[in-house]
Design a protein around this motif. Structure first.
Motif, PDB file in Angstrom:
ATOM      1  N   ILE A 266      33.882  70.102  40.922  1.00  0.00           N
ATOM      2  CA  ILE A 266      33.857  71.557  40.746  1.00  0.00           C
ATOM      3  C   ILE A 266      32.696  72.162  41.532  1.00  0.00           C
ATOM      4  CG2 ILE A 266      33.463  73.361  39.021  1.00  0.00           C
ATOM      5  CD1 ILE A 266      35.151  71.312  37.185  1.00  0.00           C
ATOM      6  N   ARG A 403      47.967  73.764  42.693  1.00  0.00           N
ATOM      7  CA  ARG A 403      46.643  73.410  43.220  1.00  0.00           C
ATOM      8  C   ARG A 403      45.844  74.643  43.595  1.00  0.00           C
ATOM      9  NH1 ARG A 403      46.921  67.743  42.567  1.00  0.00           N
ATOM     10  NH2 ARG A 403      44.680  68.090  42.695  1.00  0.00           N
ATOM     11  N   LYS A 404      46.363  75.797  43.251  1.00  0.00           N
ATOM     12  CA  LYS A 404      45.650  77.035  43.580  1.00  0.00           C
ATOM     13  C   LYS A 404      44.219  76.954  43.063  1.00  0.00           C
ATOM     14  CE  LYS A 404      46.022  81.972  42.619  1.00  0.00           C
ATOM     15  NZ  LYS A 404      45.011  82.300  41.630  1.00  0.00           N
TER      16      LYS A 404
HETATM   17  C1  HEM Z   1      40.917  74.391  45.191  1.00  0.00           C
HETATM   18  C2  HEM Z   1      39.688  77.925  48.287  1.00  0.00           C
HETATM   19  C3  HEM Z   1      35.731  78.827  45.641  1.00  0.00           C
HETATM   20  C4  HEM Z   1      36.786  75.119  42.742  1.00  0.00           C
HETATM   21  C5  HEM Z   1      40.939  75.306  46.226  1.00  0.00           C
HETATM   22  C6  HEM Z   1      42.028  75.470  47.166  1.00  0.00           C
HETATM   23  C7  HEM Z   1      41.676  76.446  48.040  1.00  0.00           C
HETATM   24  C8  HEM Z   1      40.373  76.913  47.646  1.00  0.00           C
HETATM   25  C9  HEM Z   1      42.485  76.955  49.229  1.00  0.00           C
HETATM   26  C10 HEM Z   1      43.356  74.720  47.132  1.00  0.00           C
HETATM   27  C11 HEM Z   1      43.342  73.481  47.935  1.00  0.00           C
HETATM   28  C12 HEM Z   1      44.747  72.978  48.163  1.00  0.00           C
HETATM   29  O1  HEM Z   1      45.719  73.697  48.003  1.00  0.00           O
HETATM   30  O2  HEM Z   1      44.870  71.835  48.567  1.00  0.00           O
HETATM   31  C13 HEM Z   1      38.511  78.460  47.827  1.00  0.00           C
HETATM   32  C14 HEM Z   1      37.830  79.576  48.465  1.00  0.00           C
HETATM   33  C15 HEM Z   1      36.720  79.838  47.717  1.00  0.00           C
HETATM   34  C16 HEM Z   1      36.707  78.875  46.615  1.00  0.00           C
HETATM   35  C17 HEM Z   1      38.316  80.281  49.723  1.00  0.00           C
HETATM   36  C18 HEM Z   1      35.653  80.865  47.882  1.00  0.00           C
HETATM   37  C19 HEM Z   1      35.569  81.729  48.867  1.00  0.00           C
HETATM   38  C20 HEM Z   1      35.693  77.919  44.619  1.00  0.00           C
HETATM   39  C21 HEM Z   1      34.686  77.895  43.573  1.00  0.00           C
HETATM   40  C22 HEM Z   1      34.985  76.837  42.758  1.00  0.00           C
HETATM   41  C23 HEM Z   1      36.184  76.213  43.283  1.00  0.00           C
HETATM   42  C24 HEM Z   1      33.521  78.882  43.444  1.00  0.00           C
HETATM   43  C25 HEM Z   1      34.269  76.333  41.523  1.00  0.00           C
HETATM   44  C26 HEM Z   1      33.127  76.746  41.084  1.00  0.00           C
HETATM   45  C27 HEM Z   1      37.974  74.596  43.188  1.00  0.00           C
HETATM   46  C28 HEM Z   1      38.614  73.438  42.565  1.00  0.00           C
HETATM   47  C29 HEM Z   1      39.807  73.222  43.287  1.00  0.00           C
HETATM   48  C30 HEM Z   1      39.874  74.255  44.317  1.00  0.00           C
HETATM   49  C31 HEM Z   1      38.097  72.640  41.367  1.00  0.00           C
HETATM   50  C32 HEM Z   1      40.834  72.136  43.043  1.00  0.00           C
HETATM   51  C33 HEM Z   1      41.950  72.678  42.194  1.00  0.00           C
HETATM   52  C34 HEM Z   1      43.085  71.678  41.946  1.00  0.00           C
HETATM   53  O3  HEM Z   1      43.303  70.802  42.776  1.00  0.00           O
HETATM   54  O4  HEM Z   1      43.750  71.816  40.921  1.00  0.00           O
HETATM   55  N1  HEM Z   1      39.944  76.208  46.529  1.00  0.00           N
HETATM   56  N2  HEM Z   1      37.800  78.062  46.728  1.00  0.00           N
HETATM   57  N3  HEM Z   1      36.585  76.900  44.400  1.00  0.00           N
HETATM   58  N4  HEM Z   1      38.745  75.054  44.230  1.00  0.00           N
HETATM   59 FE1  HEM Z   1      38.332  76.624  45.399  1.00  0.00          FE
END
Ligand code: HEM
Length: 456
Positions: A266, A403-404
């Motif tokens: 995370i 997975r969003k």
């Molecule tokens: C997954 C973008 C910030 C935690 C993702 C995915 C994207 C993304 C595109 C999906 C990956 C996939 O489809 O394979 C972003 C962007 C962010 C951001 C552009 C900020 C500008 C954060 C923050 C956190 C976070 C601040 C936690 C504090 C996660 C987690 C996943 C994830 C744990 C995995 C979810 C899963 O697989 O179920 N992120 N994220 N993200 N993100 Fe973010």
């Protein structure tokens, strides 16, 4: 939206077409060299060859999806899972039991555990911390001083994630350590993914030593955070408590390794992505003074000159549109991959079980088919009367489906708040020696952005 809402795919895979081979393959090497040399240009041109195209990477065939509709279909279909070289290298370094790399029932269970901390109604509780951190940033900067945007952006991103999600006073000092470690880890991870020279990375070169030190310290820090919370006997309503109290499918407490990997899974995506986006926002404010001025005026009219706070974010329309437009042109997450779990189809093309599929939010979000004056920085394209013309899935920087990113509201709130707080106080100019060209790594960010903060 969830995977359950995806359209079922046609089972008669024998009637399906083979995707065309993308042009420009070099015998023996395929498209590998082009992909390594200029990945953004390469990915951006693929739509000219088809909606789904085959890429040859050495002996391997990889499928690339190039239209917004098909990236949505890919992300929403249960026929694809998280896997492939990108995820394998992440797992090797960050752990195998975290939510970002898990699949199937474990992933569903882990999402249920972490989701409440990111729900829309949980965000107001984080408001005071986000606000404090956004203003602390502007107070650290002296008028006329040159800002090292890389370290400043990392610092604020890590501090907000760590203080909001793993609450505790000790996070102040640990957040600094975390940000230094994560910056080194991400630098090294990208190198290892792009140039997989296994044994060379074990040699005692300074870069390898720094990478190993940072990675070991990152894991140590996470252990310390978990141990300290346990020893405190406290159970604040936060993500760490949710992880410590989580049960597996049999109702038993989850193991120590899973707790550890979850915290890593995370914190790591949570800091690099937000930090990269803050760097681009700073770059945009310097490059487009007219929008910086418009943000300042908007903030002033909404706050009446008082410090901008969480309660103002919703009404800062132009500020929010600047954030979205910066994310459109410079998405932190520029490439995503999936693996087919069965013989299936996308857009009438056959995708065999086990195939790796890749797509680029960068290419999708800059596509002239989807956006008028596609390369212009134009925040007003997000005004409701114009935003309705943007094709579905042409702007999905947080992805869609199961997975969003759980953190879309959390991220957008802090990004708007930071943009508002810094723009209210300063305008920015690039200084000599600053390099705002795009550095392609696990995320996209400027190579070395250095700005002078000038009071208005
Ligand atoms: C997954 C973008 C910030 C935690 C993702 C995915 C994207 C993304 C595109 C999906 C990956 C996939 O489809 O394979 C972003 C962007 C962010 C951001 C552009 C900020 C500008 C954060 C923050 C956190 C976070 C601040 C936690 C504090 C996660 C987690 C996943 C994830 C744990 C995995 C979810 C899963 O697989 O179920 N992120 N994220 N993200 N993100 Fe973010």
């Amino acid at each position: 939206m969830t995977v359950e809402s995806a359209q079922p795919l046609t089972p008669e895979t024998s009637e399906l077409r083979e995707p065309p081979l993308a042009g420009g393959a070099v015998p023996g090497l395929g498209h590998g060299l082009k992909l390594v040399r200029d990945p953004l240009a390469f990915m951006s041109r693929l739509r000219e060859h088809g909606d789904v195209v085959r890429l040859k990477l050495g002996p391997k065939t990889v499928y690339a999806v190039t239209t917004p509709a098909l990236t949505g279909a890919l992300a929403l279909s249960p026929d694809f899972k998280i896997d492939g070289p990108l995820w394998e290298s992440l797992e090797g370094l960050l752990g195998k039991e975290g939510v970002a790399t898990a699949n199937g029932p474990r992933h569903r269970r882990q999402r249920r555990t972490i989701q409440p901390a990111f729900r829309l109604d949980a965000i107001p509780d984080y408001g005071p911390i986000m606000q404090e951190e956004a203003h602390a940033l502007t107070e650290r900067w002296r008028p006329g001083e040159t800002i090292d945007c890389t370290s400043e952006s990392f610092r604020v991103a890590v501090r907000i994630a760590a203080r909001c999600l793993l609450r505790g006073d000790y996070m102040d000092e640990r957040a600094e350590r975390l940000s230094v470690d994560l910056a080194s880890v991400f630098r090294g991870m990208y190198r290892r993914m792009v140039v997989p020279l296994g044994p060379l990375y074990r040699l005692p070169f300074p870069a390898n030593r720094e990478f190993n030190r940072a990675l070991a310290d990152l894991h140590l820090l996470v252990d310390e955070i978990v141990a300290e919370r346990r020893a405190s006997g406290q159970k604040p309503d936060d993500l760490l408590t949710a992880l410590l109290e989580a049960k597996d499918d049999n109702g038993d407490p989850i193991g120590e390794q899973e707790i550890h990997d979850q915290v890593v899974a995370i914190l790591t995506p949570g800091s690099e992505t937000v930090a990269s986006t803050i760097m681009w926002l700073l770059q945009v404010l310097a490059e487009h003074p007219e929008h910086a001025e418009k943000v300042r005026t908007e903030v002033e009219s909404v706050t009446g000159g008082r410090p901008v706070g969480f309660e103002h974010v919703r009404t800062l329309t132009h500020t929010n549109n600047v954030v979205v437009e910066a994310m459109r042109l410079r998405p932190a997450v520029w490439i995503l991959t999936r693996r087919a779990v069965t013989d299936t189809e996308l857009g009438g093309y056959r995708i065999p079980a086990g195939a790796d599929i890749v797509y680029s939010p960068y290419a999708i979000q800059r596509d002239a088919h989807s956006y008028d004056r596609h390369l212009d920085f134009d925040p007003d394209r997000w005004l409701p009367e114009r935003a309705k013309d943007v094709p579905k899935y042409a702007m999905s920087p947080f992805s869609v489906g199961n997975r969003k990113c759980p953190s879309d509201h959390f991220s957008m709130t802090q990004l708007s708040l930071i943009t508002a707080a810094i723009s209210a106080k300063y305008r920015f100019e690039q200084v000599s020696g600053s390099n705002d060209t795009t550095r392609v790594g696990i995320t996209l960010r400027p190579h070395d952005l250095r700005l002078r903060a000038m009071p208005w």
